[in-house]
Design a protein around this motif. Structure first.
Motif, PDB file in Angstrom:
ATOM      1  N   ASN A 116      -7.648  -6.811  -3.475  1.00 29.02           N
ATOM      2  CA  ASN A 116      -8.600  -6.524  -2.386  1.00 29.02           C
ATOM      3  C   ASN A 116     -10.033  -6.648  -2.880  1.00 29.02           C
ATOM      4  OD1 ASN A 116      -6.610  -5.832  -0.345  1.00 29.02           O
ATOM      5  ND2 ASN A 116      -6.239  -3.977  -1.559  1.00 29.02           N
ATOM      6  N   THR A 117     -10.267  -7.681  -3.673  1.00 27.90           N
ATOM      7  CA  THR A 117     -11.585  -7.881  -4.279  1.00 27.90           C
ATOM      8  C   THR A 117     -12.038  -9.321  -4.076  1.00 27.90           C
ATOM      9  OG1 THR A 117     -11.092  -6.210  -5.974  1.00 27.90           O
ATOM     10  CG2 THR A 117     -12.907  -7.717  -6.419  1.00 27.90           C
ATOM     11  N   GLU A 118     -13.158  -9.497  -3.419  1.00 27.35           N
ATOM     12  CA  GLU A 118     -13.725 -10.826  -3.187  1.00 27.35           C
ATOM     13  C   GLU A 118     -14.643 -11.205  -4.336  1.00 27.35           C
ATOM     14  OE1 GLU A 118     -13.569 -13.116  -0.807  1.00 27.35           O
ATOM     15  OE2 GLU A 118     -12.621 -12.174   0.938  1.00 27.35           O
ATOM     16  N   VAL A 119     -14.565 -12.458  -4.775  1.00 26.01           N
ATOM     17  CA  VAL A 119     -15.507 -12.986  -5.757  1.00 26.01           C
ATOM     18  C   VAL A 119     -16.541 -13.823  -5.016  1.00 26.01           C
ATOM     19  CG1 VAL A 119     -15.790 -14.481  -7.765  1.00 26.01           C
ATOM     20  CG2 VAL A 119     -13.818 -12.958  -7.619  1.00 26.01           C
ATOM     21  N   GLU A 120     -17.797 -13.516  -5.243  1.00 29.79           N
ATOM     22  CA  GLU A 120     -18.882 -14.170  -4.511  1.00 29.79           C
ATOM     23  C   GLU A 120     -19.436 -15.381  -5.256  1.00 29.79           C
ATOM     24  OE1 GLU A 120     -21.394 -10.812  -4.393  1.00 29.79           O
ATOM     25  OE2 GLU A 120     -20.076  -9.672  -3.051  1.00 29.79           O
ATOM     26  N   LYS A 121     -19.579 -15.238  -6.587  1.00 31.37           N
ATOM     27  CA  LYS A 121     -20.147 -16.336  -7.370  1.00 31.37           C
ATOM     28  C   LYS A 121     -19.913 -16.083  -8.854  1.00 31.37           C
ATOM     29  CE  LYS A 121     -24.733 -14.160  -7.298  1.00 31.37           C
ATOM     30  NZ  LYS A 121     -26.146 -14.316  -6.923  1.00 31.37           N
ATOM     31  N   ILE A 122     -20.093 -17.148  -9.631  1.00 33.74           N
ATOM     32  CA  ILE A 122     -20.055 -17.061 -11.088  1.00 33.74           C
ATOM     33  C   ILE A 122     -21.334 -17.697 -11.611  1.00 33.74           C
ATOM     34  CG2 ILE A 122     -18.817 -17.678 -13.194  1.00 33.74           C
ATOM     35  CD1 ILE A 122     -16.314 -18.100 -11.479  1.00 33.74           C
ATOM     36  N   ILE A 123     -22.092 -16.947 -12.403  1.00 33.73           N
ATOM     37  CA  ILE A 123     -23.312 -17.507 -12.992  1.00 33.73           C
ATOM     38  C   ILE A 123     -23.317 -17.208 -14.482  1.00 33.73           C
ATOM     39  CG2 ILE A 123     -24.631 -17.319 -10.849  1.00 33.73           C
ATOM     40  CD1 ILE A 123     -26.004 -14.866 -12.030  1.00 33.73           C
ATOM     41  N   ARG A 124     -24.022 -18.037 -15.240  1.00 32.25           N
ATOM     42  CA  ARG A 124     -24.132 -17.803 -16.678  1.00 32.25           C
ATOM     43  C   ARG A 124     -25.404 -17.029 -16.978  1.00 32.25           C
ATOM     44  NH1 ARG A 124     -21.696 -19.335 -21.111  1.00 32.25           N
ATOM     45  NH2 ARG A 124     -20.411 -20.882 -20.037  1.00 32.25           N
ATOM     46  N   ASN A 125     -25.261 -15.959 -17.718  1.00 29.72           N
ATOM     47  CA  ASN A 125     -26.408 -15.187 -18.186  1.00 29.72           C
ATOM     48  C   ASN A 125     -26.976 -15.898 -19.405  1.00 29.72           C
ATOM     49  OD1 ASN A 125     -28.001 -13.245 -19.696  1.00 29.72           O
ATOM     50  ND2 ASN A 125     -27.159 -11.663 -18.331  1.00 29.72           N
ATOM     51  N   GLN A 126     -28.187 -16.429 -19.292  1.00 29.11           N
ATOM     52  CA  GLN A 126     -28.761 -17.231 -20.363  1.00 29.11           C
ATOM     53  C   GLN A 126     -29.051 -16.408 -21.618  1.00 29.11           C
ATOM     54  OE1 GLN A 126     -28.882 -20.517 -20.196  1.00 29.11           O
ATOM     55  NE2 GLN A 126     -28.005 -20.383 -18.118  1.00 29.11           N
ATOM     56  N   GLU A 127     -29.243 -15.109 -21.457  1.00 30.79           N
ATOM     57  CA  GLU A 127     -29.545 -14.264 -22.614  1.00 30.79           C
ATOM     58  C   GLU A 127     -28.284 -13.945 -23.426  1.00 30.79           C
ATOM     59  OE1 GLU A 127     -31.681 -10.799 -21.444  1.00 30.79           O
ATOM     60  OE2 GLU A 127     -33.368 -11.931 -20.605  1.00 30.79           O
ATOM     61  N   ASP A 168     -25.250 -15.497 -22.882  1.00 28.95           N
ATOM     62  CA  ASP A 168     -24.382 -16.673 -22.847  1.00 28.95           C
ATOM     63  C   ASP A 168     -22.984 -16.330 -22.325  1.00 28.95           C
ATOM     64  OD1 ASP A 168     -24.139 -19.446 -23.096  1.00 28.95           O
ATOM     65  OD2 ASP A 168     -23.049 -19.254 -24.997  1.00 28.95           O
ATOM     66  N   LEU A 169     -22.884 -15.235 -21.563  1.00 27.45           N
ATOM     67  CA  LEU A 169     -21.630 -14.856 -20.936  1.00 27.45           C
ATOM     68  C   LEU A 169     -21.645 -15.264 -19.467  1.00 27.45           C
ATOM     69  CD1 LEU A 169     -21.187 -11.254 -22.367  1.00 27.45           C
ATOM     70  CD2 LEU A 169     -19.830 -13.271 -23.003  1.00 27.45           C
ATOM     71  N   LEU A 170     -20.455 -15.463 -18.918  1.00 22.93           N
ATOM     72  CA  LEU A 170     -20.333 -15.706 -17.488  1.00 22.93           C
ATOM     73  C   LEU A 170     -20.310 -14.371 -16.767  1.00 22.93           C
ATOM     74  CD1 LEU A 170     -17.547 -18.445 -17.574  1.00 22.93           C
ATOM     75  CD2 LEU A 170     -19.984 -18.814 -17.136  1.00 22.93           C
ATOM     76  N   GLU A 171     -21.055 -14.291 -15.671  1.00 22.54           N
ATOM     77  CA  GLU A 171     -21.072 -13.083 -14.853  1.00 22.54           C
ATOM     78  C   GLU A 171     -20.350 -13.373 -13.539  1.00 22.54           C
ATOM     79  OE1 GLU A 171     -25.173 -11.996 -14.475  1.00 22.54           O
ATOM     80  OE2 GLU A 171     -25.231 -11.047 -16.467  1.00 22.54           O
ATOM     81  N   VAL A 172     -19.254 -12.679 -13.324  1.00 23.82           N
ATOM     82  CA  VAL A 172     -18.458 -12.844 -12.106  1.00 23.82           C
ATOM     83  C   VAL A 172     -18.893 -11.746 -11.132  1.00 23.82           C
ATOM     84  CG1 VAL A 172     -16.142 -12.945 -11.146  1.00 23.82           C
ATOM     85  CG2 VAL A 172     -16.559 -13.762 -13.487  1.00 23.82           C
ATOM     86  N   HIS A 173     -19.531 -12.160 -10.051  1.00 24.21           N
ATOM     87  CA  HIS A 173     -20.035 -11.210  -9.062  1.00 24.21           C
ATOM     88  C   HIS A 173     -18.951 -10.970  -8.009  1.00 24.21           C
ATOM     89  CE1 HIS A 173     -24.428 -11.302 -10.194  1.00 24.21           C
ATOM     90  NE2 HIS A 173     -23.925 -12.287 -10.928  1.00 24.21           N
ATOM     91  N   THR A 174     -18.499  -9.746  -7.905  1.00 29.32           N
ATOM     92  CA  THR A 174     -17.416  -9.406  -6.986  1.00 29.32           C
ATOM     93  C   THR A 174     -17.865  -8.335  -6.002  1.00 29.32           C
ATOM     94  OG1 THR A 174     -16.358  -7.515  -8.083  1.00 29.32           O
ATOM     95  CG2 THR A 174     -15.921  -9.697  -9.007  1.00 29.32           C
ATOM     96  N   SER A 175     -17.028  -8.108  -5.000  1.00 28.45           N
ATOM     97  CA  SER A 175     -17.307  -7.069  -4.007  1.00 28.45           C
ATOM     98  C   SER A 175     -17.226  -5.676  -4.617  1.00 28.45           C
ATOM     99  CB  SER A 175     -16.326  -7.181  -2.842  1.00 28.45           C
ATOM    100  OG  SER A 175     -14.981  -7.120  -3.302  1.00 28.45           O
ATOM    101  N   LYS A 176     -16.696  -5.574  -5.841  1.00 33.05           N
ATOM    102  CA  LYS A 176     -16.583  -4.271  -6.504  1.00 33.05           C
ATOM    103  C   LYS A 176     -17.464  -4.173  -7.737  1.00 33.05           C
ATOM    104  CE  LYS A 176     -11.944  -3.286  -4.781  1.00 33.05           C
ATOM    105  NZ  LYS A 176     -10.522  -3.037  -5.112  1.00 33.05           N
ATOM    106  N   GLY A 177     -18.365  -5.133  -7.899  1.00 28.66           N
ATOM    107  CA  GLY A 177     -19.283  -5.059  -9.021  1.00 28.66           C
ATOM    108  C   GLY A 177     -19.268  -6.293  -9.896  1.00 28.66           C
ATOM    109  N   LEU A 178     -20.054  -6.228 -10.969  1.00 26.46           N
ATOM    110  CA  LEU A 178     -20.245  -7.350 -11.881  1.00 26.46           C
ATOM    111  C   LEU A 178     -19.237  -7.278 -13.030  1.00 26.46           C
ATOM    112  CD1 LEU A 178     -22.147  -9.745 -12.676  1.00 26.46           C
ATOM    113  CD2 LEU A 178     -23.408  -8.085 -14.063  1.00 26.46           C
TER     114      LEU A 178
END
Length: 333
Positions: free
Chosen positions: A98-109, A111-121
């Motif tokens: 029951n968790t939506e994923v909105e986007k995936i972005i790379r944190n340049q500082e 170098d990890l991928l940040e998965v933005h979800t309806s329940k948090g990062l």
């Protein structure tokens, strides 16, 4: 989850996602998380497959050699779901539903991928997009009047018996919907825009032809739909051959669409056909972001191929780490 760093985050709990999770666990790749937007894994199978639907390992005659740790076999909707339940339970896969994923972005500082979800990062070193296309079914180009939308569906959820039903499509789902509805004492017509079926497995084509010959249902080939209107609370369908027929219900089984907006939000490039671009290891233009399962198929694909995607992806991640055990098969105890 915000402060934890995962080795792999898998988005989508279908066969592709499950294959990725099992291969990751088998190779002890580290912290793994499976994210599913519905309340259980394999939502497409649960929602769009009729009860006791046949599930073939070699879909449409494609003979696939399974490369990894999932020993998939022919069965039914129910046995397939039970098998996937056992795999996830036995490997104790960390999952959130029951968790939506909105986007995936790379944190340049970091170098990890940040998965933005309806329940948090959620932070991860690798992300696998294993979302399906049937969850977003194709819809017709012509307008469906809002007043009859309750009589128009993309699965068998609201169907009963003793109705006049039009099934639209030429694939295996359309065929199975049609003869299942005929077995429930409905008056069924299957309309397909081509002269002959090109995507059916032999069993479904044989059943359709048999039912058509026995007048249990009607095949309307080489015909498309021009428009759908409300006629006294029912669906009046006008075909391209000039005929109009009134139906109690219309069921569309015309495939699914790639979620392009989501790919954009993940910085994943796609081609002119709106399909994600990826290499031989399933890695996309976004570094450390992979695709598996339905979203990686140009058209329909088999569960076995989706499971092999997991094997290829995990071995590529191991290869990048310089792990000498990459390509190890069948390491599950």
């Amino acid at each position: 989850m915000k402060n934890k760093i995962y080795d792999i985050v898998i988005i989508g709990g279908g066969p592709g996602g499950i294959g990725c999770a099992i291969e990751s666990a088998a190779h002890k790749i580290g912290e793994i998380l499976l994210i599913e937007k519905t309340d259980n894994h394999s939502n497409t199978i649960r929602k769009f497959y009729k009860d006791n639907k046949r599930v073939d390992k070699d879909y449409k005659g494609q003979v696939i050699t399974l490369q990894g740790n999932v020993d998939f076999f022919d069965g039914t909707k129910e046995t397939t779901l039970d098998y996937f339940n056992d795999l996830l339970d036995n490997e104790k896969i960390d999952s959130i539903f029951n968790t939506e994923v909105e986007k995936i972005i790379r944190n340049q500082e970091t170098d990890l991928l940040e998965v933005h979800t309806s329940k948090g990062l959620i932070q991860t070193k690798n992300a696998i997009i294993a979302i399906g296309k049937m969850g977003k079914p194709n819809k017709p180009d012509y307008k469906i009047p809002p007043s009859i939308k309750s009589q128009v569906g993309f699965n068998l959820d609201r169907c009963s018996s003793n109705e006049k039903i039009l099934v639209v499509g030429g694939g295996n789902s359309a065929a199975e919907y049609a003869y299942h509805l005929a077995d429930q004492k409905n008056n069924v017509t299957l309309v397909y825009r081509k002269v002959t079926f090109t995507r059916l497995n032999d069993l479904n084509e044989d059943i359709l032809n048999k039912y058509n010959g026995e007048e249990k249902l009607r095949l309307r080939m080489n015909t498309d739909i021009e428009s759908v209107e409300n006629e006294e609370g029912k669906a009046k369908v006008t075909f391209t051959d000039g005929y109009s027929v009134i139906y109690d219900r219309i069921i569309y089984a015309i495939g699914g669409t790639t979620p392009v907006d989501f790919l954009k939000n993940c910085a994943v490039d796609y081609d002119e056909d709106l399909k994600p671009i990826f290499d031989e290891h399933q890695e996309t233009s976004a570094k450390d972001v992979y695709v598996a399962g339905d979203i990686a198929f140009a058209s329909g694909g088999s569960i076995a191929i989706a499971l092999n995607h997991g094997y290829n992806i995990v071995n590529n991640i191991l290869r990048k780490r310089g792990n000498i055990f990459a390509f190890t098969e069948n390491v599950l105890e």
